[in-house]
Design a protein around this motif. Structure first.
Motif, PDB file in Angstrom:
ATOM      1  N   LEU A 163       0.841  -1.198   0.000  1.00 19.87           N
ATOM      2  CA  LEU A 163       0.000   0.000   0.000  1.00 19.87           C
ATOM      3  C   LEU A 163       0.877   1.250   0.000  1.00 19.87           C
ATOM      4  N   ASN A 164       0.566   2.196  -0.880  1.00 18.04           N
ATOM      5  CA  ASN A 164       1.252   3.478  -1.039  1.00 18.04           C
ATOM      6  C   ASN A 164       2.670   3.374  -1.585  1.00 18.04           C
ATOM      7  N   GLU A 205      -4.614  -7.430  -9.770  1.00 15.04           N
ATOM      8  CA  GLU A 205      -5.160  -7.428  -8.415  1.00 15.04           C
ATOM      9  C   GLU A 205      -4.950  -6.052  -7.801  1.00 15.04           C
ATOM     10  N   GLY A 206      -5.922  -5.577  -7.032  1.00 12.53           N
ATOM     11  CA  GLY A 206      -5.783  -4.325  -6.302  1.00 12.53           C
ATOM     12  C   GLY A 206      -6.219  -3.107  -7.091  1.00 12.53           C
ATOM     13  N   GLU A 207      -5.628  -1.983  -6.751  1.00 14.08           N
ATOM     14  CA  GLU A 207      -5.926  -0.704  -7.407  1.00 14.08           C
ATOM     15  C   GLU A 207      -4.629   0.097  -7.467  1.00 14.08           C
ATOM     16  N   SER A 238      -6.727   6.440 -11.562  1.00 12.09           N
ATOM     17  CA  SER A 238      -6.548   5.121 -10.962  1.00 12.09           C
ATOM     18  C   SER A 238      -7.220   4.044 -11.814  1.00 12.09           C
ATOM     19  N   ASN A 264      -8.571  -0.083 -11.586  1.00  8.18           N
ATOM     20  CA  ASN A 264      -8.965  -1.202 -10.745  1.00  8.18           C
ATOM     21  C   ASN A 264      -8.623  -2.511 -11.445  1.00  8.18           C
ATOM     22  N   GLU A 265      -8.916  -3.614 -10.776  1.00 11.52           N
ATOM     23  CA  GLU A 265      -8.660  -4.935 -11.350  1.00 11.52           C
ATOM     24  C   GLU A 265      -9.270  -5.063 -12.743  1.00 11.52           C
ATOM     25  N   LEU A 279      -2.814   1.721  -4.404  1.00 13.65           N
ATOM     26  CA  LEU A 279      -3.906   2.205  -3.561  1.00 13.65           C
ATOM     27  C   LEU A 279      -4.492   1.085  -2.708  1.00 13.65           C
ATOM     28  N   GLN A 280      -4.081  -0.148  -2.986  1.00 17.08           N
ATOM     29  CA  GLN A 280      -4.464  -1.307  -2.172  1.00 17.08           C
ATOM     30  C   GLN A 280      -3.224  -2.152  -1.926  1.00 17.08           C
ATOM     31  N   ASN A 281      -3.142  -2.729  -0.745  1.00 13.64           N
ATOM     32  CA  ASN A 281      -2.012  -3.582  -0.396  1.00 13.64           C
ATOM     33  C   ASN A 281      -1.991  -4.829  -1.285  1.00 13.64           C
ATOM     34  N   SER A 283      -1.129  -5.218  -4.399  1.00 12.98           N
ATOM     35  CA  SER A 283      -1.570  -5.070  -5.789  1.00 12.98           C
ATOM     36  C   SER A 283      -0.607  -5.809  -6.722  1.00 12.98           C
TER      37      SER A 283
END
Length: 108
Positions: A14-15, A34-36, A52, A54-55, A72-74, A76
């Motif tokens: 994340l980040n 996977e993730g964002e 951004s 998404n999947e 933006l998601q852990n 990813s």
């Protein structure tokens, strides 16, 4: 250095920020598996765009575009498809340049 290859960037925290690079020859397609992921792009005229994905969404990144991503998601995961071959032992296949070299290009 022309060719076709793919690789995966996985378990992106994340980040976490990645890429922050550009290519003179290589074009890429990046697909969020996977993730964002937030993408920031800038062309040689200084025009910037941030958005951004998404999947199962992807982006085409042509050469001469500075590109950076942030998770933006852990955990990813991004699939990259590139139109150049790469051999770490062969300098002729190296086509990744830093933000500093990009800034030199846009200042001219």
């Amino acid at each position: 250095i022309r060719g076709l290859r793919s690789y995966i960037v996985k378990n992106i925290p994340l980040n976490s920020i990645g890429a922050n690079e550009w290519h003179k020859v290589r074009n890429e397609i990046a697909i969020v598996v996977e993730g964002e992921i937030e993408w920031s792009l800038m062309d040689t005229n200084g025009h910037k765009k941030t958005f951004s994905l998404n999947e199962n969404q992807g982006i085409y990144i042509p050469n001469n575009i500075l590109h950076t991503y942030r998770a933006l998601q852990n955990n990813s995961l991004i699939l990259i498809i590139a139109n150049t071959l790469f051999d770490p032992k062969n300098a002729n296949t190296h086509d990744t340049y830093t933000i500093d070299t990009f800034n030199n290009v846009i200042q001219k």
